[in-house]
Design a protein around this motif. Sequence first.
Motif, PDB file in Angstrom:
ATOM      1  N   ARG A 225       8.089-119.137 -51.120  1.00  9.96           N
ATOM      2  CA  ARG A 225       8.535-117.744 -50.968  1.00  9.96           C
ATOM      3  C   ARG A 225       7.441-116.891 -50.342  1.00  9.96           C
ATOM      4  NH1 ARG A 225      10.980-118.486 -56.084  1.00  9.96           N
ATOM      5  NH2 ARG A 225       9.176-117.502 -57.110  1.00  9.96           N
ATOM      6  N   SER A 226       6.209-117.101 -50.771  1.00 10.65           N
ATOM      7  CA  SER A 226       5.096-116.332 -50.233  1.00 10.65           C
ATOM      8  C   SER A 226       4.912-116.588 -48.739  1.00 10.65           C
ATOM      9  CB  SER A 226       3.814-116.689 -50.989  1.00 10.65           C
ATOM     10  OG  SER A 226       2.712-115.976 -50.473  1.00 10.65           O
ATOM     11  N   ILE A 247      15.830-111.897 -39.094  1.00 11.80           N
ATOM     12  CA  ILE A 247      14.502-112.228 -39.608  1.00 11.80           C
ATOM     13  C   ILE A 247      14.614-113.008 -40.917  1.00 11.80           C
ATOM     14  CG2 ILE A 247      12.420-111.225 -40.654  1.00 11.80           C
ATOM     15  CD1 ILE A 247      12.575-109.051 -38.489  1.00 11.80           C
ATOM     16  N   ALA A 248      15.523-112.571 -41.785  1.00  8.25           N
ATOM     17  CA  ALA A 248      15.730-113.286 -43.051  1.00  8.25           C
ATOM     18  C   ALA A 248      16.078-114.740 -42.789  1.00  8.25           C
ATOM     19  CB  ALA A 248      16.837-112.606 -43.852  1.00  8.25           C
ATOM     20  N   SER A 249      16.994-114.966 -41.863  1.00  9.23           N
ATOM     21  CA  SER A 249      17.420-116.322 -41.528  1.00  9.23           C
ATOM     22  C   SER A 249      16.280-117.127 -40.908  1.00  9.23           C
ATOM     23  CB  SER A 249      18.608-116.268 -40.567  1.00  9.23           C
ATOM     24  OG  SER A 249      19.020-117.569 -40.202  1.00  9.23           O
ATOM     25  N   ALA A 250      15.498-116.485 -40.017  1.00  5.61           N
ATOM     26  CA  ALA A 250      14.400-117.174 -39.342  1.00  5.61           C
ATOM     27  C   ALA A 250      13.304-117.592 -40.310  1.00  5.61           C
ATOM     28  CB  ALA A 250      13.810-116.277 -38.258  1.00  5.61           C
ATOM     29  N   PHE A 253      15.588-117.684 -45.463  1.00  9.49           N
ATOM     30  CA  PHE A 253      16.425-117.045 -46.480  1.00  9.49           C
ATOM     31  C   PHE A 253      17.875-117.046 -46.013  1.00  9.49           C
ATOM     32  CE2 PHE A 253      12.247-115.174 -47.315  1.00  9.49           C
ATOM     33  CZ  PHE A 253      12.153-115.296 -48.693  1.00  9.49           C
ATOM     34  N   ASN A 254      18.702-117.846 -46.672  1.00  5.15           N
ATOM     35  CA  ASN A 254      20.113-117.897 -46.309  1.00  5.15           C
ATOM     36  C   ASN A 254      20.907-116.739 -46.909  1.00  5.15           C
ATOM     37  OD1 ASN A 254      19.760-120.338 -44.882  1.00  5.15           O
ATOM     38  ND2 ASN A 254      19.857-121.498 -46.807  1.00  5.15           N
ATOM     39  N   ASP A 255      20.380-116.170 -47.978  1.00  7.22           N
ATOM     40  CA  ASP A 255      21.040-115.058 -48.663  1.00  7.22           C
ATOM     41  C   ASP A 255      20.295-113.761 -48.314  1.00  7.22           C
ATOM     42  OD1 ASP A 255      21.851-113.086 -50.530  1.00  7.22           O
ATOM     43  OD2 ASP A 255      22.412-114.623 -51.984  1.00  7.22           O
ATOM     44  N   TYR A 256      20.957-112.894 -47.544  1.00 13.12           N
ATOM     45  CA  TYR A 256      20.337-111.649 -47.074  1.00 13.12           C
ATOM     46  C   TYR A 256      19.911-110.763 -48.244  1.00 13.12           C
ATOM     47  CZ  TYR A 256      20.006-107.010 -44.928  1.00 13.12           C
ATOM     48  OH  TYR A 256      19.573-105.760 -44.530  1.00 13.12           O
ATOM     49  N   ASN A 257      20.770-110.607 -49.234  1.00 12.10           N
ATOM     50  CA  ASN A 257      20.462-109.746 -50.378  1.00 12.10           C
ATOM     51  C   ASN A 257      19.279-110.289 -51.190  1.00 12.10           C
ATOM     52  OD1 ASN A 257      22.516-107.855 -49.864  1.00 12.10           O
ATOM     53  ND2 ASN A 257      24.035-109.159 -50.877  1.00 12.10           N
ATOM     54  N   TYR A 258      19.210-111.612 -51.298  1.00 12.23           N
ATOM     55  CA  TYR A 258      18.084-112.233 -52.008  1.00 12.23           C
ATOM     56  C   TYR A 258      16.789-111.963 -51.260  1.00 12.23           C
ATOM     57  CZ  TYR A 258      15.125-115.843 -54.084  1.00 12.23           C
ATOM     58  OH  TYR A 258      14.100-116.517 -54.701  1.00 12.23           O
ATOM     59  N   PHE A 259      16.844-112.052 -49.934  1.00 14.13           N
ATOM     60  CA  PHE A 259      15.662-111.754 -49.107  1.00 14.13           C
ATOM     61  C   PHE A 259      15.176-110.328 -49.356  1.00 14.13           C
ATOM     62  CE2 PHE A 259      14.324-109.755 -45.024  1.00 14.13           C
ATOM     63  CZ  PHE A 259      13.048-110.303 -44.973  1.00 14.13           C
ATOM     64  N   ILE A 260      16.101-109.375 -49.371  1.00 14.23           N
ATOM     65  CA  ILE A 260      15.732-107.974 -49.602  1.00 14.23           C
ATOM     66  C   ILE A 260      15.073-107.816 -50.967  1.00 14.23           C
ATOM     67  CG2 ILE A 260      16.594-105.617 -49.847  1.00 14.23           C
ATOM     68  CD1 ILE A 260      16.729-106.667 -47.002  1.00 14.23           C
ATOM     69  N   THR A 261      15.662-108.467 -51.978  1.00 24.77           N
ATOM     70  CA  THR A 261      15.135-108.377 -53.344  1.00 24.77           C
ATOM     71  C   THR A 261      13.719-108.940 -53.427  1.00 24.77           C
ATOM     72  OG1 THR A 261      17.345-108.535 -54.304  1.00 24.77           O
ATOM     73  CG2 THR A 261      15.475-109.083 -55.740  1.00 24.77           C
ATOM     74  N   ILE A 262      13.500-110.139 -52.863  1.00 28.09           N
ATOM     75  CA  ILE A 262      12.188-110.786 -52.915  1.00 28.09           C
ATOM     76  C   ILE A 262      11.162-109.993 -52.111  1.00 28.09           C
ATOM     77  CG2 ILE A 262      10.882-112.854 -52.267  1.00 28.09           C
ATOM     78  CD1 ILE A 262      12.622-113.174 -54.740  1.00 28.09           C
ATOM     79  N   THR A 267       6.256-106.769 -51.819  1.00 31.08           N
ATOM     80  CA  THR A 267       5.558-105.779 -50.984  1.00 31.08           C
ATOM     81  C   THR A 267       5.717-104.349 -51.483  1.00 31.08           C
ATOM     82  OG1 THR A 267       7.442-105.413 -49.500  1.00 31.08           O
ATOM     83  CG2 THR A 267       5.952-107.240 -48.957  1.00 31.08           C
ATOM     84  N   GLN A 268       6.582-104.140 -52.487  1.00 29.62           N
ATOM     85  CA  GLN A 268       6.863-102.806 -53.022  1.00 29.62           C
ATOM     86  C   GLN A 268       7.517-101.874 -52.003  1.00 29.62           C
ATOM     87  OE1 GLN A 268       3.538-104.239 -54.004  1.00 29.62           O
ATOM     88  NE2 GLN A 268       5.024-105.035 -55.481  1.00 29.62           N
ATOM     89  N   MET A 269       8.164-102.469 -50.999  1.00 34.15           N
ATOM     90  CA  MET A 269       8.951-101.667 -50.057  1.00 34.15           C
ATOM     91  C   MET A 269      10.004-102.552 -49.418  1.00 34.15           C
ATOM     92  SD  MET A 269       6.312-101.118 -46.830  1.00 34.15           S
ATOM     93  CE  MET A 269       4.943-100.579 -47.855  1.00 34.15           C
ATOM     94  N   SER A 270      11.024-101.924 -48.857  1.00 34.60           N
ATOM     95  CA  SER A 270      12.084-102.688 -48.193  1.00 34.60           C
ATOM     96  C   SER A 270      11.578-103.188 -46.846  1.00 34.60           C
ATOM     97  CB  SER A 270      13.311-101.806 -47.984  1.00 34.60           C
ATOM     98  OG  SER A 270      13.044-100.819 -47.008  1.00 34.60           O
ATOM     99  N   PRO A 271      12.263-104.200 -46.257  1.00 32.40           N
ATOM    100  CA  PRO A 271      11.865-104.654 -44.923  1.00 32.40           C
ATOM    101  C   PRO A 271      11.882-103.527 -43.889  1.00 32.40           C
ATOM    102  CG  PRO A 271      13.321-106.253 -45.930  1.00 32.40           C
ATOM    103  CD  PRO A 271      13.311-105.065 -46.831  1.00 32.40           C
TER     104      PRO A 271
END
Length: 283
Positions: A225-226, A247-250, A253-262, A267-271
């Motif tokens: 994940r890191s 970017i999530a897919s690249a 991360f197959n799950d967009y919402n999971y990518f946003i959460t992680i 990073t303490q901020m959204s992409p």
Amino acid sequence: MISTFNLTKLNSLLKDFFTITQIRITVFDETFRELASFPEQIAPICQLLRTDEKADMECRRCDAIACETAARQRTSYTYRCHAGLTESIAPLYMGNLIIGYLLFGHVFSYSSHEEGWTIISDLCRSYQVDQEQLKQACWERPLISENYIDSASHILQAVASYLCLERMAILGQKELPVLIDEYIMEHYTEDIDVRTICEHFKIGKTSLYEIADQNYGTGIAAHIRSLRIEKAKSLLTAHPEMNISEIASACGFNDYNYFITIFKRMTQMSPKQYRQTSRKDFL
């Protein structure tokens, strides 16, 4: 042990460090085993303390904790040991694998011998050592300023980088941790996890967890994940034409919402916020 050191070149480099700084330097492998030092003999104050079993155990425990801290920080770490002496340690990395540590120590960093003795005698009161001998050993140590230690620590970090650059420390390329690290770096944006890695290398989960903990200081899933988030941060900055789902897919991360959460968690901020902030900094 996953590293092989050119001890001839290494000893020469340690000698050079001591010549410049007059501070003893030691190299450990990744299991905290001492490989070489210059000078070979430890300071009299440490010789005296290590005659006490409890003090000797505390010394080794202190070194191990410092190694782990420096490995997490991936840079030199300066601290005061259990007995009140100042030490600094720098991790040796090859890629993502920790292969050893450089440490300088036994430094008497106080404004006066009186101040140092007051602190050290209090810290060492439970050890079965001759207090008069300990006091004399303290008075024999040269007073070293914090600025001098900072400079020596910077040199220590440079020496660590040089060791890897010159490949005085060479990874054993057939060792399993190295092969696993290479495999992860090649495939972390793909659909890999603990199961697929274990199947690929024909090992059990317990063995993989032990390798990950020793070499990454975290679990395999967290390490992957890191790596993915670091790649996402790079793409967000360097490729404004890519949308966030791409970017999530690249990054694996197959799950967009999971990518946003992680991403937010790490990073303490959204992409989107990260992209805006990094672009401003870049411009």
